[in-house]
Design a protein around this motif. Structure first.
Motif, PDB file in Angstrom:
ATOM      1  N   LEU A   6       0.827  -1.216   0.000  1.00 21.64           N
ATOM      2  CA  LEU A   6       0.000   0.000   0.000  1.00 21.64           C
ATOM      3  C   LEU A   6       0.859   1.263   0.000  1.00 21.64           C
ATOM      4  O   LEU A   6       0.759   2.061  -0.933  1.00 21.64           O
ATOM      5  CB  LEU A   6      -0.944  -0.049   1.208  1.00 21.64           C
ATOM      6  N   PRO A   7       1.737   1.504   0.986  1.00 21.43           N
ATOM      7  CA  PRO A   7       2.565   2.719   0.919  1.00 21.43           C
ATOM      8  C   PRO A   7       3.616   2.669  -0.184  1.00 21.43           C
ATOM      9  O   PRO A   7       3.998   3.715  -0.714  1.00 21.43           O
ATOM     10  CB  PRO A   7       3.220   2.783   2.303  1.00 21.43           C
ATOM     11  N   ALA A   8       4.086   1.468  -0.551  1.00 15.08           N
ATOM     12  CA  ALA A   8       5.116   1.365  -1.586  1.00 15.08           C
ATOM     13  C   ALA A   8       4.597   1.798  -2.946  1.00 15.08           C
ATOM     14  O   ALA A   8       5.395   2.110  -3.844  1.00 15.08           O
ATOM     15  CB  ALA A   8       5.645  -0.068  -1.659  1.00 15.08           C
ATOM     16  N   PHE A   9       3.291   1.840  -3.128  1.00 13.15           N
ATOM     17  CA  PHE A   9       2.716   2.299  -4.397  1.00 13.15           C
ATOM     18  C   PHE A   9       3.065   3.768  -4.653  1.00 13.15           C
ATOM     19  O   PHE A   9       3.228   4.188  -5.793  1.00 13.15           O
ATOM     20  CB  PHE A   9       1.198   2.120  -4.364  1.00 13.15           C
ATOM     21  N   ARG A  10       3.209   4.530  -3.578  1.00 10.46           N
ATOM     22  CA  ARG A  10       3.437   5.970  -3.713  1.00 10.46           C
ATOM     23  C   ARG A  10       4.882   6.379  -3.444  1.00 10.46           C
ATOM     24  O   ARG A  10       5.302   7.447  -3.875  1.00 10.46           O
ATOM     25  CB  ARG A  10       2.551   6.737  -2.715  1.00 10.46           C
ATOM     26  N   MET A  11       5.659   5.592  -2.731  1.00 11.02           N
ATOM     27  CA  MET A  11       6.906   6.091  -2.146  1.00 11.02           C
ATOM     28  C   MET A  11       8.110   5.220  -2.502  1.00 11.02           C
ATOM     29  O   MET A  11       7.974   4.260  -3.236  1.00 11.02           O
ATOM     30  CB  MET A  11       6.728   6.189  -0.626  1.00 11.02           C
ATOM     31  N   ARG A  12       9.254   5.556  -1.939  1.00 11.37           N
ATOM     32  CA  ARG A  12      10.481   4.805  -2.190  1.00 11.37           C
ATOM     33  C   ARG A  12      10.336   3.409  -1.604  1.00 11.37           C
ATOM     34  O   ARG A  12      10.322   3.227  -0.395  1.00 11.37           O
ATOM     35  CB  ARG A  12      11.670   5.535  -1.562  1.00 11.37           C
ATOM     36  N   ARG A  13      10.301   2.458  -2.463  1.00  4.29           N
ATOM     37  CA  ARG A  13       9.817   1.140  -2.081  1.00  4.29           C
ATOM     38  C   ARG A  13      10.707   0.408  -1.084  1.00  4.29           C
ATOM     39  O   ARG A  13      10.223  -0.248  -0.184  1.00  4.29           O
ATOM     40  CB  ARG A  13       9.613   0.292  -3.329  1.00  4.29           C
ATOM     41  N   MET A  14      12.011   0.480  -1.257  1.00  4.02           N
ATOM     42  CA  MET A  14      12.892  -0.336  -0.416  1.00  4.02           C
ATOM     43  C   MET A  14      12.793   0.064   1.050  1.00  4.02           C
ATOM     44  O   MET A  14      12.621  -0.772   1.932  1.00  4.02           O
ATOM     45  CB  MET A  14      14.331  -0.230  -0.910  1.00  4.02           C
ATOM     46  N   ARG A  15      12.926   1.354   1.357  1.00  2.00           N
ATOM     47  CA  ARG A  15      12.859   1.810   2.740  1.00  2.00           C
ATOM     48  C   ARG A  15      11.490   1.549   3.353  1.00  2.00           C
ATOM     49  O   ARG A  15      11.376   1.170   4.519  1.00  2.00           O
ATOM     50  CB  ARG A  15      13.202   3.296   2.798  1.00  2.00           C
ATOM     51  N   VAL A  16      10.461   1.738   2.574  1.00  2.00           N
ATOM     52  CA  VAL A  16       9.094   1.509   3.065  1.00  2.00           C
ATOM     53  C   VAL A  16       8.872   0.037   3.364  1.00  2.00           C
ATOM     54  O   VAL A  16       8.307  -0.333   4.404  1.00  2.00           O
ATOM     55  CB  VAL A  16       8.073   2.015   2.030  1.00  2.00           C
ATOM     56  N   ARG A  17       9.317  -0.813   2.473  1.00  2.00           N
ATOM     57  CA  ARG A  17       9.096  -2.248   2.663  1.00  2.00           C
ATOM     58  C   ARG A  17       9.899  -2.795   3.841  1.00  2.00           C
ATOM     59  O   ARG A  17       9.436  -3.692   4.543  1.00  2.00           O
ATOM     60  CB  ARG A  17       9.436  -3.007   1.378  1.00  2.00           C
ATOM     61  N   LEU A  18      11.083  -2.274   4.071  1.00  2.00           N
ATOM     62  CA  LEU A  18      11.871  -2.708   5.224  1.00  2.00           C
ATOM     63  C   LEU A  18      11.149  -2.358   6.528  1.00  2.00           C
ATOM     64  O   LEU A  18      11.039  -3.195   7.432  1.00  2.00           O
ATOM     65  CB  LEU A  18      13.249  -2.055   5.196  1.00  2.00           C
ATOM     66  N   ALA A  19      10.643  -1.147   6.621  1.00  2.00           N
ATOM     67  CA  ALA A  19       9.931  -0.732   7.827  1.00  2.00           C
ATOM     68  C   ALA A  19       8.672  -1.577   8.041  1.00  2.00           C
ATOM     69  O   ALA A  19       8.386  -2.020   9.164  1.00  2.00           O
ATOM     70  CB  ALA A  19       9.565   0.751   7.735  1.00  2.00           C
ATOM     71  N   CYS A  20       7.921  -1.808   6.976  1.00  2.00           N
ATOM     72  CA  CYS A  20       6.690  -2.593   7.092  1.00  2.00           C
ATOM     73  C   CYS A  20       6.977  -4.045   7.461  1.00  2.00           C
ATOM     74  O   CYS A  20       6.211  -4.669   8.202  1.00  2.00           O
ATOM     75  CB  CYS A  20       5.899  -2.530   5.779  1.00  2.00           C
ATOM     76  N   THR A  21       8.076  -4.586   6.961  1.00  2.00           N
ATOM     77  CA  THR A  21       8.443  -5.966   7.310  1.00  2.00           C
ATOM     78  C   THR A  21       8.748  -6.084   8.801  1.00  2.00           C
ATOM     79  O   THR A  21       8.297  -7.017   9.475  1.00  2.00           O
ATOM     80  CB  THR A  21       9.666  -6.414   6.496  1.00  2.00           C
TER      81      THR A  21
END
Length: 570
Positions: free
Chosen positions: A123-138
């Protein structure tokens, strides 16, 4: 007819052979059926969509049952009824919080389904810098799931200990009560790993559907039997519970657990009331941000089916929590708080003991053994089903977000990603087993409340602000998740849960740390009241301080969330 012992563990030991045989048979049947389903699911799981989202082929009704199975955990079946049986009115507040939460899930279901694909990070990775967002969400997803897993495994250990008639100091086949609980936790952990490794989302969904039907049927049976004892008169049931509790009318009024007025301890009374508000906030806001609930919306064909499945879940969950009231007050009236606490001071044994008592009244010792075995088997099935979904949610996040999009730069082979997901299930299962062994003795509903607090403080700000705030950006996602997660864990570390909490009746320590270690400086047991605002504040402040603009794809995401156009493309 010979009289039964008054002590609950003696009663269970007296019929141990029959009870153990029935429970072993029923549990074996459930495990066999679910393993067959897992094998069949493995044959039809050919890619990531099948493993993560069950092929998106489940109907609204099927997913509604699966959501019900996901949500009705050991905390619902064992912990809440146990709290009601010991704390009366204050205990049923858990039921209200768990149910009201779904009113927030309903409007979010369709938006989430249309925007994401496999995990919360989509959901947030659709709009933003994917790697940093995905690390935080994981990191957030795994933390929430592990806390929830610990609660389920603690419930499994309590069940086995009760079934074998063990108390501290007793033995069965050379095993002490602690060893039996530990063995049950390990066995449940191994089974959950098998379900996720071989079946993925398809197996987990059918496991939840079967579990929901069985759980609702068993709960309905007990509810009818309880009401029949009191001639289907709820007033007689409540009066009997109040009388047997030893608290009189106070058992049916607020204040027995939260906010009780103690002369000379006004501050403690105030903090008890705040704890109640904090708990309610965690339950209501945390539900919509639970990872294993969020990924369930991706198993249906479209947003409309996701919304339909939530409508069905609300009806089923509402009926279940109404029945938990009958079970909790029925246990207080027919079993009594002394017998419940003798078997398990945290109250997790209330429903099994109630089943044993109802069976005895209906068909003597054999009936007691059979009904106790049935309820224990259903509760174990409940635990197995929920932990399978939790393990799947966390392992999916590790494989899809951490491995697939960070380590492999968004270009992994599906076979690699699924292999990592299966390996992750093993690692997460091992960690959850180790933590559950240390957390034995805690009420499972309370442990789940902590998991909800983490979800509400770390995940909810990201979900809400991603969907509705144009200015939200990558720094805001990281600030919301790390800030909310750190605040929740720090406040929990400094709370009575970790050190300094003592049972006023027995003087026994109820904290996680050994006696003598006291770092209790935060007065609330559930930190949501403070942690959730901190999570939102961190997300907003970090977004405003960052020069990044997260509005590049905001309009596209809004159209997609409302219409579903392109939902399965990314």
């Amino acid at each position: 007819m010979p009289s039964l012992p008054t002590d609950p563990t003696e009663a269970i030991v007296g019929s141990l052979g029959v009870t153990h045989l029935w429970t072993l048979g029923l549990c074996a049947l459930f495990v066999l059926v679910t393993l067959v389903i897992t094998v069949r699911a493995r044959r039809t799981t050919k890619g990531a969509v099948d493993f993560y989202a069950g092929g998106r082929g489940f109907s609204g009704t099927q997913n509604g049952l699966a959501l019900t199975g996901d949500y009705l955990s050991a905390a619902s079946f064992l912990g809440i009824a146990g709290m009601i049986s010991l704390q009366g009115y204050d205990g049923l507040l858990y039921s209200i919080g768990f149910l009201v939460a779904w009113l927030l899930v309903l409007p979010m279901a369709q938006l989430t389904r249309n925007t994401g694909r496999f995990t919360m990070a989509d959901l947030p990775a659709f709009r933003m810098r994917r790697m940093r967002v995905r690390l935080a969400c994981t990191i957030s997803t795994v933390t929430v799931c592990v806390f929830y897993l610990v609660a389920q495994m603690v419930g499994a250990g309590a069940l086995v200990s009760l079934l074998l008639g063990l108390r501290d100091g007793g033995t069965f086949l050379g095993m002490s009560a602690a060893e039996a609980r530990t063995g049950a936790i390990v066995l449940v952990g191994v089974l959950m790993i098998v379900y996720v490794m071989y079946g993925g989302m398809k197996a987990a969904t059918w496991l939840q559907i079967i579990k929901a039907v069985v759980l609702l049927s068993a709960t309905g049976l007990l509810t009818v039997m309880v009401l029949a004892v009191f001639s289907f008169d709820p007033r007689a049931l409540l009066s009997g519970a109040a009388e047997a509790s030893g608290h009189g009318q106070a058992f049916l009024e607020p204040g027995l657990r939260f906010g009780v007025e103690v002369p000379g301890e006004g501050a403690r009374t105030f903090f008890d009331k705040m704890d109640l508000i904090s708990l309610g906030l965690a339950l209501v806001l945390g539900t919509v941000a639970l990872p294993h609930i969020l990924i369930r919306f991706y198993t249906v064909p479209d947003g409309r089916a996701a919304r339909s499945s939530v409508n069905r879940t609300i009806a089923l969950v509402g009926a279940f929590y109404l029945m938990t009231l009958a079970l909790g007050f029925g246990a207080a009236a027919l079993v009594g708080s002394e017998r419940i606490m003798a078997a398990d001071p945290s109250g997790n044994s209330a429903v099994p003991l109630l089943a044993e008592e109802l069976g005895r009244r209906a068909a003597g010792p054999v009936g007691a053994a059979v009904l106790l075995a049935l309820i224990c088997a259903v509760a174990l099935a409940t635990i197995l089903a929920v932990i399978a979904s939790l393990t799947l949610a966390s392992s999916s996040s590790i494989a899809h977000d951490l491995f697939g999009h960070i380590l492999m730069w968004g270009r992994p082979r599906e076979s690699q990603e699924m292999g990592v997901a299966r390996l992750s299930a093993c690692v997460i299962g091992a960690v959850a087993i180790a933590l559950a062994v240390q957390a034995q003795g805690q009420n499972v509903a309370f442990l789940v409340g902590l998991a909800f607090a983490i979800a509400a403080a770390a995940n909810l700000p990201v979900i809400v602000l991603t969907l509705f705030w144009r200015r939200f950006n990558t720094a805001g996602v990281e600030g919301g998740i790390y800030g909310g997660l750190a605040a929740t864990l720090l406040l929990m570390l400094l709370s009575p849960v970790v050190s300094g909490k003592v049972d006023p009746r027995t003087g026994e320590s109820l904290s996680l740390l050994p006696v003598g270690i006291d770092i209790n400086v935060f007065p609330l047991e559930n930190p949501a009241l403070i942690a959730v605002p901190i999570g939102f504040l961190c997300a907003i402040v970090c977004s405003l301080l960052s020069s990044e603009r997260g509005n590049a794809r905001f309009t596209e995401m809004r159209v997609r969330s409302l219409t579903g156009r392109g939902a399965d493309r990314d």
